[in-house]
Structures are given as C-alpha cells and as structure tokens.
Design an enzyme around this catalytic site. Structure first.
Site, PDB file in Angstrom:
ATOM      1  N   HIS A 103     -20.063 -10.975 -44.958  1.00 26.37           N
ATOM      2  CA  HIS A 103     -19.073 -12.041 -44.733  1.00 26.37           C
ATOM      3  C   HIS A 103     -19.658 -13.087 -43.785  1.00 26.37           C
ATOM      4  CE1 HIS A 103     -18.362  -9.296 -41.265  1.00 26.37           C
ATOM      5  NE2 HIS A 103     -18.199 -10.423 -40.597  1.00 26.37           N
ATOM      6  N   HIS A 114     -12.348  -8.301 -44.307  1.00 31.59           N
ATOM      7  CA  HIS A 114     -12.559  -9.740 -44.471  1.00 31.59           C
ATOM      8  C   HIS A 114     -13.796  -9.999 -45.313  1.00 31.59           C
ATOM      9  CE1 HIS A 114     -14.971  -8.619 -41.096  1.00 31.59           C
ATOM     10  NE2 HIS A 114     -15.174  -9.794 -40.576  1.00 31.59           N
ATOM     11  N   HIS A 149     -15.003  -4.348 -32.430  1.00 33.56           N
ATOM     12  CA  HIS A 149     -14.018  -5.421 -32.492  1.00 33.56           C
ATOM     13  C   HIS A 149     -12.614  -4.827 -32.473  1.00 33.56           C
ATOM     14  CE1 HIS A 149     -16.785  -8.610 -33.508  1.00 33.56           C
ATOM     15  NE2 HIS A 149     -17.206  -8.006 -34.584  1.00 33.56           N
ATOM     16  N   TYR A 162     -24.077  -8.326 -32.188  1.00 31.29           N
ATOM     17  CA  TYR A 162     -24.396  -9.728 -32.472  1.00 31.29           C
ATOM     18  C   TYR A 162     -25.718 -10.110 -31.843  1.00 31.29           C
ATOM     19  CZ  TYR A 162     -19.635 -10.961 -33.966  1.00 31.29           C
ATOM     20  OH  TYR A 162     -18.453 -11.068 -34.632  1.00 31.29           O
ATOM     21  N   GLU A 170     -24.750 -10.877 -37.415  1.00 35.47           N
ATOM     22  CA  GLU A 170     -24.066  -9.636 -37.044  1.00 35.47           C
ATOM     23  C   GLU A 170     -24.545  -8.547 -37.986  1.00 35.47           C
ATOM     24  OE1 GLU A 170     -19.827  -9.330 -38.195  1.00 35.47           O
ATOM     25  OE2 GLU A 170     -19.485  -8.088 -36.436  1.00 35.47           O
TER      26      GLU A 170
HETATM   27 FE   LIG Z   1     -18.234 -10.603 -38.451  1.00 41.45          FE
END
Ligand SMILES: [Fe+2]
Ligand code: FES
Lengths: 307, 106
Positions: free
Chosen positions: A153, A199, A246, A255, A265
């Site tokens: 993503h 996502h 997260h 990251y 990431e």
């Molecule tokens: Fe991400």
C-alpha cells in the site's frame, strides 16, 4: 461495493540517484529487478507477485511519487470505470499500452488531494519469482536482504480528503476500513481497502497537495520485521522509527528512508476487513497512540517529513 | 585531531565533522539536535541550513528544497553537505514544516 478494482498494482517513485536507489530496493529490501526502459526507468517486483513489476524507479531532481496504479479485473471493467470517472467529473488521461513496458493501457487521473492514480487491466504475467506454479516450493532461494513479500500500500498526504474519499468509495468501490476524526468530526485520515487488507491506500490530511509519505511492503512475521531492522543498521540506512506497532490497523512495522529520502515501510500482521465491517475510528486526541501504539506520543517526523 | 569544526551560530552548538561525513550525521553522532533531522537523504528539506563561512561539497539534493539559486547563497541541506574546511552555519526556518504542524494541531 466492489466495482472491479482488484489491488494495488504498481507505484512509480522518483529517486535522485538511480544506482543508489536500485541497490537499496534490491540488496536491502529484496525486490528483484525485472527490466529497464529507454527512459532509464528501472522495474522491480517482490517475489510473490505474479505480474512483471510493481515498483518503477525514475531518476529525477526531486524525489516523491509520480503515481500509484491499481489493477482492475479486465478490460470491460476498465472501460466502465473510466466512464464512471468521467461521469463523476474526474478528468482522465490515456496512457497508451507499453508506455510502461509489458503493461496495457492505463487510465490516469488526479484526485483532489493532488495525487495521480492509474487503473489498468493488463500486465505481463511472469508468475512468482523463482517458483514453479506446479508443486511450488515454500520460497525461492537467492532472495536478498529483507526479502519483501509484496508491494502492499501507499500513504499519501494532502488536502481535500472528503472529495478524495468520494472518488475512491463512490466511483471506484473502495471501503473505509479505518479513520481518524477530529473533535468537530472532520475526517483527517482515511484508510481505504478493496480487499481483505486493512488498507490498500491511505490518506492523511495535510495542507500541501500531492505529498508522498511512504510505500509499504509486506513481510510475513514479526521476526522478519526485527531482521529488517538489523539490516537497516548493518547497511547504515536512515531509520525513521521502529520496530513498533501501529494503533491504526494494528500492523507491526518499521519505517526507514531510501537514499533519496522517500520513506519506506515493511510490516507484518494487522487487522483484516470484510465488507460488513464498520469503520474503526480513532480520535485526534489519541493520534499519538493511533500512529505509534507503544510510544503514544505524536511523532513530529511522521507528520511532517515527506517527499 | 582530524575533521572539521562546525559551529551553529543560531544555537551556539559546535561539533566535529569527519572528512566525507555529512554535517547532519556528525551532529547526530554527537547527540545534538541543533538541526532538524528528517529523511537524511536530501529529499525532505527538513535539515535546511545556511552556511555562512567555509567550503563544502554537496551530494544530490531535491531541487525543490535546494534550488540552485538557494545553494548559491549557501542554503543547503545539512544531510548532503560534506565540509572541506571548518564551517559556520545557521538554522533556516521551515515554512512547510510549520504549516504542517498547524494542520495536525487543529
Ligand atoms: Fe503503511
Ligand atoms: S533530512 Fe531530509 S533533506 Fe536532510
């Protein structure tokens, strides 16, 4: 409701120095170089991906993201979605087949956040790298570095999230999986999916248009994320934050930056999404925890360092 | 001792930068925070400084954050400059970062 957009297909990233960038994305991240074109662009893929490429690097004097492409089911869907975009008032641009090698025609459009996206139906099917499609082994030998599993993503920063949401949800059939709401109820972050993933694309509100936050690649386990962190140190690569978790999506993550300052990431795990799921909401009061679940403080660099 | 002295006039900090090392990296190694650290790759513009005195070499920098006119005036990215002599630097305010901060604090 699904409208035939299948998945993220590719991202074209601008880099300041091609040789350094290729070394980073291949030796460190474990992507595989599959081609180059006469514009000097380099094509890469992760080993589980079935199409020829998912990352295209272009040398330029300013880093960032040129566009992200989504693969749709077939040409019929592409024709329909193109019509739907135009009917919705979105300006579309035709990118002819072979503009990217071995990729069919692409329909490009820019959303109000200032980011360019593309839809396409065809790309050369090369199969998973290093594996047969009959009686395949568990994984191929000869993978480098982090052995990234797939391009997963992107997160973009820009204004006009509501208008951007409308295009992705109403026209392209994405669902809202997670969001961040401010005290007035304005959505300042939106995590959108066309799959079971939490996502496939995300946006965070930011005044300046068209900013690139990161491109993300999937790893299988937390151990792999830890190993990625080790490799970041061994190669003296610029780290941002992690390994950590997260709040949003609950993914386990690290990251870091490519040599041109684009954020990458690698992550594993995280929640899943079915179309009957209601969106998960985080409030801006808890934004620190939403972004980095362990630190629980707003991370200045996460919010402002962009390309 | 080898290396060059870098003096940040805005904050009063000074540190040694080895030959071939970027100013930002040298600062980070000393545990100082007198220049903002972003991507460390010449891409984000976070570490912008003005060099007031001294000579240096430049690595590749985003043209958006370090256009040639600015580089002429010594406005460069600390993560991409390598001193050739002792340097005197100062901080440059960050309009974009300030803007982003406003937004997220809303
Ligand atoms: Fe991400
Ligand atoms: S830290 Fe990003 S340009 Fe120097």
């Amino acid at each position: 409701m699904k409208k035939g957009v299948m998945r993220p297909g590719h991202v074209q990233i601008r880099v300041l120095d091609m040789d350094e960038a290729v070394k980073h994305y291949t030796d460190l991240m474990g992507l595989i170089e599959t081609d180059r074109d006469d514009q000097g662009r380099v094509y890469l893929k992760a080993w589980t991906e079935v199409d020829k490429f998912s990352v295209v690097l272009r040398e330029a004097d300013e880093p960032g993201c040129d566009f992200m492409g989504f693969k749709v089911l077939d040409e019929e869907v592409l024709v329909q979605l193109e019509k739907d975009l135009v009917d919705y008032g979105v300006e579309v641009e035709q990118v002819p087949a072979e503009e990217l090698k071995d990729c069919g025609r692409r329909v490009r459009f820019t959303v109000p956040s200032g980011h360019a996206f593309e839809l396409y139906a065809d790309k050369l099917y090369t199969g998973k790298w290093g594996l047969s499609s009959v009686n395949p082994e568990a994984w191929p030998r000869g993978l480098q570095g982090m052995k990234a599993v797939r391009f997963d993503h992107c997160l973009f920063y820009g204004p006009e999230l509501a208008a951007t949401y409308d295009i992705f949800v109403s026209v392209l059939g994405f669902d809202l999986a997670e969001q961040v709401l401010d005290p007035e109820g304005t959505r300042v972050a939106q995590f959108l999916t066309v799959s079971m993933k939490e996502h496939d694309i995300a946006f965070i509100h930011h005044e300046e248009k068209g900013k690139f936050h990161h491109a993300s690649f999937h790893l299988e386990t937390w151990e792999d994320v830890l190993r990625a962190a080790d490799l970041i140190t061994m190669t003296d690569t610029s780290i941002d934050i992690g390994p950590t978790r997260h709040g949003l999506t609950h993914g386990k993550t690290i990251y870091f930056f490519d040599p041109s300052g684009n954020r990458n990431e690698v992550f594993c795990g995280g929640d899943y999404f079915y179309p009957d799921h209601k969106p998960v909401t985080w409030k801006t009061e808890e934004l620190g925890k939403a972004i980095f679940y362990h630190d629980r403080t707003l991370n200045e660099r996460f919010m402002t360092v962009l390309t | 001792m080898a290396g060059f002295q870098v003096f940040n006039r805005t904050t009063g900090d000074d540190f040694i930068c080895q030959e071939g090392q970027s100013v930002l990296k040298a600062m980070e190694q000393r545990g100082l925070k007198c220049v903002p650290v972003g991507c460390r790759g010449g891409g984000c513009g976070f570490c912008k400084i003005r060099v007031l005195e001294g000579h240096f070499e430049c690595g590749k920098m985003s043209k958006r954050h370090a256009p040639p006119e600015a580089v002429e005036k010594g406005e460069v990215l600390a993560c991409r400059i390598y001193p050739l002599t002792d340097l005197v630097i100062e901080c440059v305010p960050l309009p974009e970062a300030a803007l982003a901060k406003q937004t997220t604090n809303r």
